[in-house]
Design a protein around this motif. Structure first.
Motif, PDB file in Angstrom:
ATOM      1  N   LEU A  75      -8.318  -0.055   5.031  1.00 41.05           N
ATOM      2  CA  LEU A  75      -9.188  -0.956   5.775  1.00 41.05           C
ATOM      3  C   LEU A  75     -10.597  -0.948   5.182  1.00 41.05           C
ATOM      4  CD1 LEU A  75      -9.766  -2.878   8.132  1.00 41.05           C
ATOM      5  CD2 LEU A  75     -10.171  -0.869   9.578  1.00 41.05           C
ATOM      6  N   LEU A  76     -11.081   0.252   4.833  1.00 38.17           N
ATOM      7  CA  LEU A  76     -12.411   0.375   4.234  1.00 38.17           C
ATOM      8  C   LEU A  76     -12.474  -0.400   2.919  1.00 38.17           C
ATOM      9  CD1 LEU A  76     -14.627   3.520   4.093  1.00 38.17           C
ATOM     10  CD2 LEU A  76     -14.281   2.195   2.019  1.00 38.17           C
ATOM     11  N   ILE A  77     -11.469  -0.222   2.060  1.00 40.83           N
ATOM     12  CA  ILE A  77     -11.440  -0.936   0.773  1.00 40.83           C
ATOM     13  C   ILE A  77     -11.479  -2.442   1.007  1.00 40.83           C
ATOM     14  CG2 ILE A  77     -10.055  -1.444  -1.294  1.00 40.83           C
ATOM     15  CD1 ILE A  77      -8.943   1.460  -1.037  1.00 40.83           C
ATOM     16  N   LYS A  78     -10.651  -2.892   1.929  1.00 36.90           N
ATOM     17  CA  LYS A  78     -10.576  -4.328   2.228  1.00 36.90           C
ATOM     18  C   LYS A  78     -11.949  -4.858   2.663  1.00 36.90           C
ATOM     19  CE  LYS A  78      -7.361  -7.495   4.475  1.00 36.90           C
ATOM     20  NZ  LYS A  78      -6.094  -7.601   5.193  1.00 36.90           N
ATOM     21  N   GLU A  79     -12.615  -4.103   3.542  1.00 37.27           N
ATOM     22  CA  GLU A  79     -13.923  -4.539   4.037  1.00 37.27           C
ATOM     23  C   GLU A  79     -14.986  -4.493   2.946  1.00 37.27           C
ATOM     24  OE1 GLU A  79     -13.540  -3.500   8.784  1.00 37.27           O
ATOM     25  OE2 GLU A  79     -14.281  -1.926   7.451  1.00 37.27           O
ATOM     26  N   GLU A  80     -14.977  -3.425   2.137  1.00 36.10           N
ATOM     27  CA  GLU A  80     -16.004  -3.308   1.090  1.00 36.10           C
ATOM     28  C   GLU A  80     -15.851  -4.406   0.044  1.00 36.10           C
ATOM     29  OE1 GLU A  80     -18.196  -1.539   2.131  1.00 36.10           O
ATOM     30  OE2 GLU A  80     -17.708   0.562   2.475  1.00 36.10           O
ATOM     31  N   LEU A 117     -11.616  12.549   9.553  1.00 31.75           N
ATOM     32  CA  LEU A 117     -10.645  13.001   8.544  1.00 31.75           C
ATOM     33  C   LEU A 117     -11.015  14.385   8.020  1.00 31.75           C
ATOM     34  CD1 LEU A 117     -10.238   9.590   6.693  1.00 31.75           C
ATOM     35  CD2 LEU A 117      -8.348  10.850   7.734  1.00 31.75           C
ATOM     36  N   ALA A 118     -12.316  14.623   7.807  1.00 33.17           N
ATOM     37  CA  ALA A 118     -12.774  15.924   7.306  1.00 33.17           C
ATOM     38  C   ALA A 118     -12.457  17.035   8.301  1.00 33.17           C
ATOM     39  CB  ALA A 118     -14.279  15.877   7.021  1.00 33.17           C
ATOM     40  N   GLN A 119     -12.714  16.794   9.590  1.00 37.61           N
ATOM     41  CA  GLN A 119     -12.451  17.823  10.596  1.00 37.61           C
ATOM     42  C   GLN A 119     -10.963  18.113  10.714  1.00 37.61           C
ATOM     43  OE1 GLN A 119     -14.740  19.957  12.616  1.00 37.61           O
ATOM     44  NE2 GLN A 119     -12.701  20.794  12.263  1.00 37.61           N
ATOM     45  N   GLN A 120     -10.137  17.082  10.560  1.00 34.42           N
ATOM     46  CA  GLN A 120      -8.687  17.279  10.664  1.00 34.42           C
ATOM     47  C   GLN A 120      -8.140  18.111   9.506  1.00 34.42           C
ATOM     48  OE1 GLN A 120      -7.059  13.344  11.136  1.00 34.42           O
ATOM     49  NE2 GLN A 120      -8.134  13.033  13.060  1.00 34.42           N
ATOM     50  N   ILE A 180      -4.665   6.853   4.688  1.00 38.27           N
ATOM     51  CA  ILE A 180      -4.307   5.559   4.095  1.00 38.27           C
ATOM     52  C   ILE A 180      -4.812   4.412   4.969  1.00 38.27           C
ATOM     53  CG2 ILE A 180      -2.371   4.015   3.558  1.00 38.27           C
ATOM     54  CD1 ILE A 180      -0.814   6.545   2.655  1.00 38.27           C
ATOM     55  N   ASP A 181      -4.523   4.484   6.268  1.00 41.04           N
ATOM     56  CA  ASP A 181      -4.931   3.391   7.160  1.00 41.04           C
ATOM     57  C   ASP A 181      -6.450   3.200   7.156  1.00 41.04           C
ATOM     58  OD1 ASP A 181      -2.309   2.913   7.795  1.00 41.04           O
ATOM     59  OD2 ASP A 181      -2.365   3.950   9.726  1.00 41.04           O
ATOM     60  N   SER A 182      -7.193   4.309   7.253  1.00 43.30           N
ATOM     61  CA  SER A 182      -8.662   4.225   7.279  1.00 43.30           C
ATOM     62  C   SER A 182      -9.214   3.711   5.957  1.00 43.30           C
ATOM     63  CB  SER A 182      -9.282   5.601   7.576  1.00 43.30           C
ATOM     64  OG  SER A 182      -8.881   6.081   8.827  1.00 43.30           O
ATOM     65  N   MET A 183      -8.702   4.265   4.843  1.00 46.66           N
ATOM     66  CA  MET A 183      -9.251   3.931   3.531  1.00 46.66           C
ATOM     67  C   MET A 183      -8.843   2.532   3.066  1.00 46.66           C
ATOM     68  SD  MET A 183     -11.225   6.429   2.747  1.00 46.66           S
ATOM     69  CE  MET A 183     -11.575   6.671   4.497  1.00 46.66           C
ATOM     70  N   MET A 199       0.804  -1.207   0.000  1.00 47.84           N
ATOM     71  CA  MET A 199       0.000   0.000   0.000  1.00 47.84           C
ATOM     72  C   MET A 199       0.849   1.275   0.000  1.00 47.84           C
ATOM     73  SD  MET A 199      -3.094  -0.875  -0.287  1.00 47.84           S
ATOM     74  CE  MET A 199      -2.577  -2.248  -1.311  1.00 47.84           C
ATOM     75  N   PRO A 200       0.220   2.410  -0.355  1.00 45.37           N
ATOM     76  CA  PRO A 200       0.953   3.689  -0.393  1.00 45.37           C
ATOM     77  C   PRO A 200       1.608   4.040   0.944  1.00 45.37           C
ATOM     78  CG  PRO A 200      -1.219   3.912  -1.382  1.00 45.37           C
ATOM     79  CD  PRO A 200      -1.181   2.554  -0.777  1.00 45.37           C
ATOM     80  N   GLN A 201       2.703   4.762   0.859  1.00 43.23           N
ATOM     81  CA  GLN A 201       3.445   5.180   2.052  1.00 43.23           C
ATOM     82  C   GLN A 201       3.508   6.712   2.101  1.00 43.23           C
ATOM     83  OE1 GLN A 201       4.435   2.741   4.194  1.00 43.23           O
ATOM     84  NE2 GLN A 201       3.528   1.316   2.706  1.00 43.23           N
ATOM     85  N   THR A 202       3.523   7.274   3.310  1.00 46.58           N
ATOM     86  CA  THR A 202       3.678   8.728   3.469  1.00 46.58           C
ATOM     87  C   THR A 202       4.207   9.030   4.867  1.00 46.58           C
ATOM     88  OG1 THR A 202       2.543  10.863   3.411  1.00 46.58           O
ATOM     89  CG2 THR A 202       1.270   9.011   4.229  1.00 46.58           C
ATOM     90  N   ASP A 203       4.897  10.166   4.996  1.00 40.97           N
ATOM     91  CA  ASP A 203       5.381  10.613   6.313  1.00 40.97           C
ATOM     92  C   ASP A 203       4.408  11.594   6.967  1.00 40.97           C
ATOM     93  OD1 ASP A 203       7.717   9.126   6.091  1.00 40.97           O
ATOM     94  OD2 ASP A 203       8.722  10.715   4.958  1.00 40.97           O
ATOM     95  N   ASP A 204       3.402  12.032   6.206  1.00 42.29           N
ATOM     96  CA  ASP A 204       2.437  13.001   6.711  1.00 42.29           C
ATOM     97  C   ASP A 204       1.440  12.304   7.645  1.00 42.29           C
ATOM     98  OD1 ASP A 204       0.801  15.411   6.814  1.00 42.29           O
ATOM     99  OD2 ASP A 204      -0.610  14.280   5.571  1.00 42.29           O
TER     100      ASP A 204
END
Length: 252
Positions: free
Chosen positions: A116-121, A213-216, A111-114, A99-104
């Motif tokens: 997992l979401l992709i995997k579940e969907e 994520l939106a609030q952040q 990435i972690d949330s999405m 999966m994609p990597q980032t330092d941000d």
């Protein structure tokens, strides 16, 4: 599973419940093939939405390609009516290390949330397909409902407001799915009822992930914008709708 505890925040978040007229039509066994077919496609579209967010906002090139490759067999089957792959085998191949990597920090959370979401969907996609096969329901392409388009046309067109609005839309789609699974479950056969109730926890978590994520991303409180999209979403659910789909409005 404590269904009332899971559903309570979802029902508070949504601005209206599913109309009884939709439930009356949905519980008719004649409409089950259409409902399951649309549910199947909705699971894939939810995975695509999450993939596009990661690819657009945080993905490195290799990670973006890994996400595309992940969804290709599902898209080929659903949108081109291609040969049916072995979905059980595909689910076992999903590899988080690619999966994609980032330092941000926010990007990492996206990435972690999405992922997992992709995997579940995609797992849910396969489960819906199994339910269709048990009932000898062939997969036939159908048109999309007005629902997601109706919300996305209200999305603002400059960043980061576009991203914030898309995440809020994602929250409402997941919350409505959760509410409909719970509302419809009592009218379904035992295996489908158990399956739909098993989906509540993940869908409820997905809507909360999108909101967080939106609030952040936002520099201001997003509550007014959340309320705005809540009204848009409720109007799509509570108004007459000529097409009957999983997220459609009041059947005409």
């Amino acid at each position: 599973m404590d269904y009332p505890q899971i559903l309570s925040p979802v029902l508070n978040f949504l601005h209206c419940k599913t109309p009884q007229a939709w439930l009356d039509k949905a519980r008719d066994p004649e409409n089950l093939p259409l409902l399951l077919t649309d549910h199947l496609v909705c699971e894939l579209k939810a995975a695509q939405t999450a993939m596009l967010l990661v690819r657009k906002y945080v993905a490195d090139k290799a990670g973006a390609q890994a996400l595309l490759d992940w969804l290709k067999p599902y898209e080929a089957f659903a949108f081109r009516e291609g040969e049916e792959p072995d979905f059980a085998a595909l689910n076992k191949q999903i590899n988080k290390s690619a999966m994609p990597q980032t330092d941000d920090p926010w990007g990492r959370q996206l990435i972690d949330s999405m992922v997992l979401l992709i995997k579940e969907e995609l797992h849910h996609f396969w489960q819906v397909r199994e339910a269709m096969q048990r009932r000898d329901i062939p997969y036939v392409k159908i048109t999309a409902s007005r629902y997601a388009k109706g919300m996305l046309k209200e999305v603002r067109t400059h960043e980061p407001l576009t991203l914030i609005d898309k995440l809020i839309c994602g929250a409402y789609i997941e919350a409505r799915s959760c509410e409909r699974f719970a509302a419809l479950a009592p009218y379904l056969e035992a295996d489908l009822q158990a399956f739909y109730l098993s989906l509540l926890r993940s869908e409820a978590r997905h809507y909360q992930d999108y909101l967080a994520l939106a609030q952040q991303v936002s520099t201001v409180d997003i509550r007014d914008r959340v309320r705005f999209f809540g009204e848009v979403e409720a109007s799509l659910i509570a108004s007459p709708d000529e097409e009957f789909r999983f997220h459609s409005g009041v059947p005409v």
